[in-house]
Scaffold this motif. Structure first.
Motif, PDB file in Angstrom:
ATOM      1  N   LYS A   1      66.506  53.818 -31.723  1.00 53.87           N
ATOM      2  CA  LYS A   1      65.107  54.048 -31.441  1.00 53.87           C
ATOM      3  C   LYS A   1      64.586  52.900 -30.604  1.00 53.87           C
ATOM      4  O   LYS A   1      64.725  51.734 -30.923  1.00 53.87           O
ATOM      5  N   LEU A   2      64.012  53.264 -29.478  1.00 50.41           N
ATOM      6  CA  LEU A   2      63.460  52.251 -28.590  1.00 50.41           C
ATOM      7  C   LEU A   2      61.966  52.088 -28.857  1.00 50.41           C
ATOM      8  O   LEU A   2      61.247  53.059 -29.115  1.00 50.41           O
ATOM      9  N   GLN A   3      61.392  50.904 -28.810  1.00 51.51           N
ATOM     10  CA  GLN A   3      59.993  50.623 -29.063  1.00 51.51           C
ATOM     11  C   GLN A   3      59.532  49.573 -28.067  1.00 51.51           C
ATOM     12  O   GLN A   3      60.155  48.551 -27.882  1.00 51.51           O
ATOM     13  N   TRP A   4      58.454  49.923 -27.437  1.00 54.29           N
ATOM     14  CA  TRP A   4      57.885  49.005 -26.447  1.00 54.29           C
ATOM     15  C   TRP A   4      56.567  48.450 -26.979  1.00 54.29           C
ATOM     16  O   TRP A   4      55.781  49.149 -27.592  1.00 54.29           O
ATOM     17  N   THR A   5      56.342  47.209 -26.775  1.00 51.80           N
ATOM     18  CA  THR A   5      55.122  46.537 -27.211  1.00 51.80           C
ATOM     19  C   THR A   5      54.474  45.869 -26.019  1.00 51.80           C
ATOM     20  O   THR A   5      55.145  45.208 -25.221  1.00 51.80           O
ATOM     21  N   ILE A   6      53.075  46.098 -25.961  1.00 52.04           N
ATOM     22  CA  ILE A   6      52.343  45.448 -24.880  1.00 52.04           C
ATOM     23  C   ILE A   6      51.161  44.715 -25.497  1.00 52.04           C
ATOM     24  O   ILE A   6      50.722  45.007 -26.602  1.00 52.04           O
ATOM     25  N   SER A   7      50.597  43.807 -24.800  1.00 52.92           N
ATOM     26  CA  SER A   7      49.398  43.068 -25.219  1.00 52.92           C
ATOM     27  C   SER A   7      48.246  43.451 -24.297  1.00 52.92           C
ATOM     28  O   SER A   7      48.423  43.545 -23.070  1.00 52.92           O
ATOM     29  N   VAL A   8      47.029  43.664 -24.888  1.00 52.88           N
ATOM     30  CA  VAL A   8      45.835  44.044 -24.100  1.00 52.88           C
ATOM     31  C   VAL A   8      44.723  43.065 -24.410  1.00 52.88           C
ATOM     32  O   VAL A   8      44.640  42.484 -25.504  1.00 52.88           O
ATOM     33  N   SER A   9      43.795  42.908 -23.503  1.00 55.44           N
ATOM     34  CA  SER A   9      42.658  41.992 -23.690  1.00 55.44           C
ATOM     35  C   SER A   9      41.306  42.699 -23.505  1.00 55.44           C
ATOM     36  O   SER A   9      40.274  42.067 -23.540  1.00 55.44           O
ATOM     37  N   LYS A  10      41.397  43.962 -23.238  1.00 59.95           N
ATOM     38  CA  LYS A  10      40.161  44.722 -23.085  1.00 59.95           C
ATOM     39  C   LYS A  10      40.065  45.777 -24.171  1.00 59.95           C
ATOM     40  O   LYS A  10      41.070  46.369 -24.552  1.00 59.95           O
ATOM     41  N   GLY A  11      38.879  46.009 -24.572  1.00 60.69           N
ATOM     42  CA  GLY A  11      38.686  47.059 -25.536  1.00 60.69           C
ATOM     43  C   GLY A  11      38.743  48.412 -24.844  1.00 60.69           C
ATOM     44  O   GLY A  11      38.449  48.570 -23.658  1.00 60.69           O
ATOM     45  N   GLY A  12      39.208  49.386 -25.597  1.00 66.38           N
ATOM     46  CA  GLY A  12      39.262  50.711 -25.043  1.00 66.38           C
ATOM     47  C   GLY A  12      40.054  51.630 -25.940  1.00 66.38           C
ATOM     48  O   GLY A  12      40.487  51.257 -27.024  1.00 66.38           O
ATOM     49  N   VAL A  13      40.339  52.840 -25.403  1.00 70.47           N
ATOM     50  CA  VAL A  13      41.110  53.823 -26.153  1.00 70.47           C
ATOM     51  C   VAL A  13      42.496  53.872 -25.488  1.00 70.47           C
ATOM     52  O   VAL A  13      42.594  54.156 -24.287  1.00 70.47           O
ATOM     53  N   TYR A  14      43.507  53.627 -26.241  1.00 66.08           N
ATOM     54  CA  TYR A  14      44.851  53.548 -25.712  1.00 66.08           C
ATOM     55  C   TYR A  14      45.715  54.625 -26.360  1.00 66.08           C
ATOM     56  O   TYR A  14      45.522  54.951 -27.539  1.00 66.08           O
ATOM     57  N   ARG A  15      46.750  55.144 -25.474  1.00 64.88           N
ATOM     58  CA  ARG A  15      47.745  56.082 -25.973  1.00 64.88           C
ATOM     59  C   ARG A  15      49.011  55.932 -25.103  1.00 64.88           C
ATOM     60  O   ARG A  15      48.960  55.343 -24.027  1.00 64.88           O
ATOM     61  N   CYS A  16      50.102  56.553 -25.549  1.00 58.45           N
ATOM     62  CA  CYS A  16      51.355  56.408 -24.805  1.00 58.45           C
ATOM     63  C   CYS A  16      52.160  57.700 -24.878  1.00 58.45           C
ATOM     64  O   CYS A  16      51.814  58.605 -25.659  1.00 58.45           O
ATOM     65  N   ARG A  17      53.297  57.745 -24.029  1.00 54.74           N
ATOM     66  CA  ARG A  17      54.239  58.863 -24.084  1.00 54.74           C
ATOM     67  C   ARG A  17      55.612  58.378 -23.558  1.00 54.74           C
ATOM     68  O   ARG A  17      55.689  57.389 -22.844  1.00 54.74           O
ATOM     69  N   GLY A  18      56.670  59.121 -23.853  1.00 58.62           N
ATOM     70  CA  GLY A  18      58.011  58.745 -23.408  1.00 58.62           C
ATOM     71  C   GLY A  18      58.513  59.704 -22.327  1.00 58.62           C
ATOM     72  O   GLY A  18      58.036  60.834 -22.209  1.00 58.62           O
ATOM     73  N   GLU A  19      59.510  59.239 -21.554  1.00 58.65           N
ATOM     74  CA  GLU A  19      60.109  60.074 -20.511  1.00 58.65           C
ATOM     75  C   GLU A  19      61.610  59.718 -20.429  1.00 58.65           C
ATOM     76  O   GLU A  19      62.017  58.631 -20.764  1.00 58.65           O
ATOM     77  N   ARG A  20      62.467  60.688 -19.817  1.00 54.53           N
ATOM     78  CA  ARG A  20      63.900  60.448 -19.616  1.00 54.53           C
ATOM     79  C   ARG A  20      64.448  61.540 -18.692  1.00 54.53           C
ATOM     80  O   ARG A  20      63.870  62.625 -18.567  1.00 54.53           O
TER      81      ARG A  20
END
Length: 735
Positions: A1-20
């Motif tokens: 299982k792959l997991q990516w982590t990012i850091s943000v400094s702005k407030g907001g609504v965040y979401r993600c998706r995978g591709e291959r």
């Protein structure tokens, strides 16, 4: 299982998706994650007013304040644990406290330009709402006010804060409370006046008041003198626009050493003087009045006087007149009673006779004429009228000061006697009638204008109001029941006799005859007396008539009731009248004769002799004219002879001789002539035609004197008439 982590400094609504793969294959978007930026600014909830405990009905404002920020750059969000879940996004909001408002409240601020940037939630503030209205508590350090000193009052609302205190005073329980104008935030007040005190708290805008506190009574240390309120005149009830004076009397005190205070239960504030005058009085002056005195030297007071109640009535009283008896009998006196409220309170009573007034065509209109002895009024509320024999009406009124009451309603006393000036007749002639009868009441007398008045219970009415009035006749139509007293009133102001008329729907009535308890239908009362007067009614076969009143009039019996005595008086009166006329004619003729001292008329009536009986032509009149000269004049007339006399006339005649002395009257300027006397024999012969059983002797004497310069002419006529059974009397030598 792959997991990516990012850091943000702005407030907001965040979401993600995978591709291959190639071509690229995408997964679905993940769930959204909102990132808020927590700013360093701090939110604080404040209350205005700053009361954490509020009472149901109070209003309070909650405000969200952001420290270190400008109000214009923020939006607001609120959360509460109360039952009131209204969405609020303003900086502040106001609530009216109820049980639903109780709970925690917190807020935070959101920056308008930096998305999802907000302050942390504020520390929550808790609101407590009390359903019960708070009550203030009043305390006094002492309850007796020292002379010249004061007492400190303390008012407090212990369950909450933020109150201001108001004090109220009234002299006693019956007076209206008045506010002590200054309020106190400390809740204390110094007072030096005795009376009843209370207080209450107030706070907020609009002002929210607590319940009134308990009442504390303060008393001054008083002197032994007692104050008393008196009324002048002494009338506890007065009427609109009357005048009255209230006076504060200090027992055992000199007026000069006292000041005065008054207290009232109305809105009027009497001056601090001994007397308080009211006039004209209005209903708003009604109330309780008390006073007290205060010594000028050391201000030591008396106690308050007992209150005196003054009542001001809006209108004058209506007097009520009663009369007794209602039906008159000979010799009765009429008693009038005038009833007015508080008859002893200064009233004078005036009594009037009601005089019918028909000119204005109004019902029951009367003029009022003061009765004799009533011009200045009477102190007693009763009055007796003596000698009233016929139907009459009366009214009364009362007066005091400058005020007079209205006239009372007229009341009547009735009489069945028929006055000469007015009378009432009933047709059919009875007092009870069937309803199928048409009854006529006719007025007669010295008037051309009439009205028929009747009284039904206490109601006074005109015939034309219920029945038909035509001219002087009132007609009670068929099938109308009546049980009233009727009488006539004339345009010239007179009353007729009164009649009690009963008209009923019945098979049996009581007429002018009285029915007894046996098989006979009539009852005869012999030797009627006053004790027989009263109501009568009859019964038959279980049915009963209406009652009727029978009045008994007592008539005084005298010798005038003897027929033979009346006959004698009539004969004597007739003879005296004839003789008086003859004497007056003689006196008249004597005065018309200028030169004669006496006119003598000698009427001789001779009986018929035998020749005249056989020769009727021999009947003649002889007349001798007056003699000329200084002698007294005379006339001699011989009347016709009576052919009916028989030859024996000398034995069947009564003879009366009258001798008249004649004296000459000397004229002015002439020597008086010697006395000359002429005697004339007058022979009056009448046949004894009256066969009488009684003897009557009448002597009439007339003396006439007159003349000039002391000369006199006198005439003495003595006429002796004697009439009797075979009785004769001769008179002679009369000079």
């Amino acid at each position: 299982k792959l997991q990516w982590t990012i850091s943000v400094s702005k407030g907001g609504v965040y979401r993600c998706r995978g591709e291959r793969g190639e071509p690229v294959y995408y997964t679905e978007y993940s769930d959204s994650v909102t990132i808020n930026i927590i700013l360093s600014n701090r939110a604080v909830v404040t209350l205005q007013p700053h009361w954490t405990e509020i009472h149901s009905g109070e209003k309070i404002t909650l405000r969200c304040e952001i420290e270190g920020g400008d109000d214009s750059e923020w939006e607001y969000e609120w959360e509460t644990t109360s039952s009131d879940r209204s969405v609020r996004q303003s900086e502040s909001f106001e609530i009216t406290a109820t049980s639903y408002s109780e709970g925690e409240y917190k807020c935070k601020g959101k920056h308008k330009t930096e998305v999802l940037s907000s302050t942390p939630w504020s520390t929550p503030i808790t609101l407590t709402v009390s359903e019960q209205k708070p009550k203030a508590e009043l305390k006094a350090d002492v309850t007796d006010i020292p002379v010249g000193g004061y007492v400190t009052l303390t008012c407090d609302v212990s369950s909450s804060s933020g109150w201001q205190y108001y004090f109220w005073y009234r002299a006693d329980k019956s007076s209206n409370p008045s506010s002590i104008n200054e309020f106190s935030s400390a809740g204390q007040k110094r007072v030096s006046k005795e009376g009843l005190y209370r207080c209450r708290g107030a706070r907020g805008n609009p002002v929210y008041y607590t319940e009134d506190s308990n009442t504390i009574q303060l008393k001054e240390n008083t002197v032994a003198n007692k104050a008393v309120v008196t009324l002048h005149p002494n009338w506890s009830e007065i009427y609109y626009k009357e005048s009255i004076t209230l006076r504060c009397e200090i027992k055992d005190g000199d007026d000069a050493e006292w000041e005065y205070e008054w207290k009232t239960s109305n809105s009027f504030k009497p001056p601090k003087e001994k007397e308080y005058s009211i006039g004209p009085a209005y209903t708003s002056h009604s109330g309780n009045y008390s006073c007290k005195g205060r010594k000028k030297s050391d201000q030591s007071p008396t106690g308050w006087s007992d209150p005196i109640t003054l009542t001001v009535l809006s209108s004058s009283p209506q007097p009520v007149l009663t009369v007794s008896p209602l039906w008159l009998s000979p010799g009765d006196s009429v008693t009038l009673n005038c009833e007015v409220k508080h008859p002893s309170a200064g009233w004078r009573f005036y009594w009037y006779e009601a005089i019918p007034k028909l000119s204005d065509n109004s019902y029951n209109s009367y003029n009022y004429q003061l009765l004799s002895g009533s011009r200045n009024g009477t102190e007693k509320y009763s009055f007796i009228v003596h000698g009233q024999t016929h139907t009459a009406g009366y009214v009364c009124r009362a007066g005091r000061g400058e005020m007079n009451t209205p006239y009372s309603e007229p009341k009547f006393v009735w009489s069945g006697d028929l006055p000469s000036s007015a009378s009432l007749t009933v047709s059919p002639e009875r007092v009870q009638h069937f309803t199928s009868d048409s009854v006529s009441l006719e007025c007669k007398g010295n008037s051309t204008q009439w009205r028929v008045t009747f009284q039904e219970d206490s109601f006074l009415a005109d015939c034309s109001l219920r029945d038909t009035m035509t001219g002087s006749t009132c007609t009670i139509e068929e099938y109308r029941s009546r049980n009233n007293v009727y009488w006539c009133e004339s345009g010239s102001g007179e009353f007729s006799n009164a009649v009690n008329i009963t008209k009923e729907n019945s098979d049996i009535i009581l007429n002018n005859k009285l029915i007894q308890n046996d098989t006979r239908k009539e009852l005869n009362i012999s030797a009627v007396s006053k004790s027989d007067e009263g109501f009568y009614k009859c019964q038959t076969s279980g049915r009963e008539s209406s009652q009727s009143w029978m009045s008994v009039t007592v008539v005084a019996v005298s010798r005038l009731g003897n027929p033979s005595y009346l006959l004698i008086l009539m004969i004597v009166g007739l003879i005296c009248g004839v003789v008086l006329i003859i004497l007056l004619l003689l006196l008249y003729r004597c005065r018309q004769s200028k030169d004669s001292c006496l006119i003598r008329r000698s009427i001789q009536s001779e009986s018929t002799n035998q020749d005249s009986a056989t020769n009727p032509a021999a009947q003649h009149h002889e007349y001798s004219p007056p003699l000329q000269g200084d002698a007294c004049h005379y006339e001699s007339i011989k009347g016709p002879e009576d052919t009916a006399h028989d030859a024996n006339q000398s034995q069947s005649h009564d003879v009366t001789y009258s001798l008249i002395e004649l004296k000459n009257i000397g004229k002015k300027g002439k020597k008086p002539e010697p006395d000359s006397t002429i005697y004339s024999d007058v022979r009056l012969e009448t046949e004894g035609r009256l066969q009488c059983c009684f003897k009557l002797m009448l002597k009439c004497i007339m003396v006439h004197t007159g003349g000039d310069n002391g000369s006199a002419c006198s005439s003495v006529i003595i006429l002796n008439i004697s009439t009797g059974c075979q009785k004769r009397q001769n008179l002679s030598n009369v000079s």
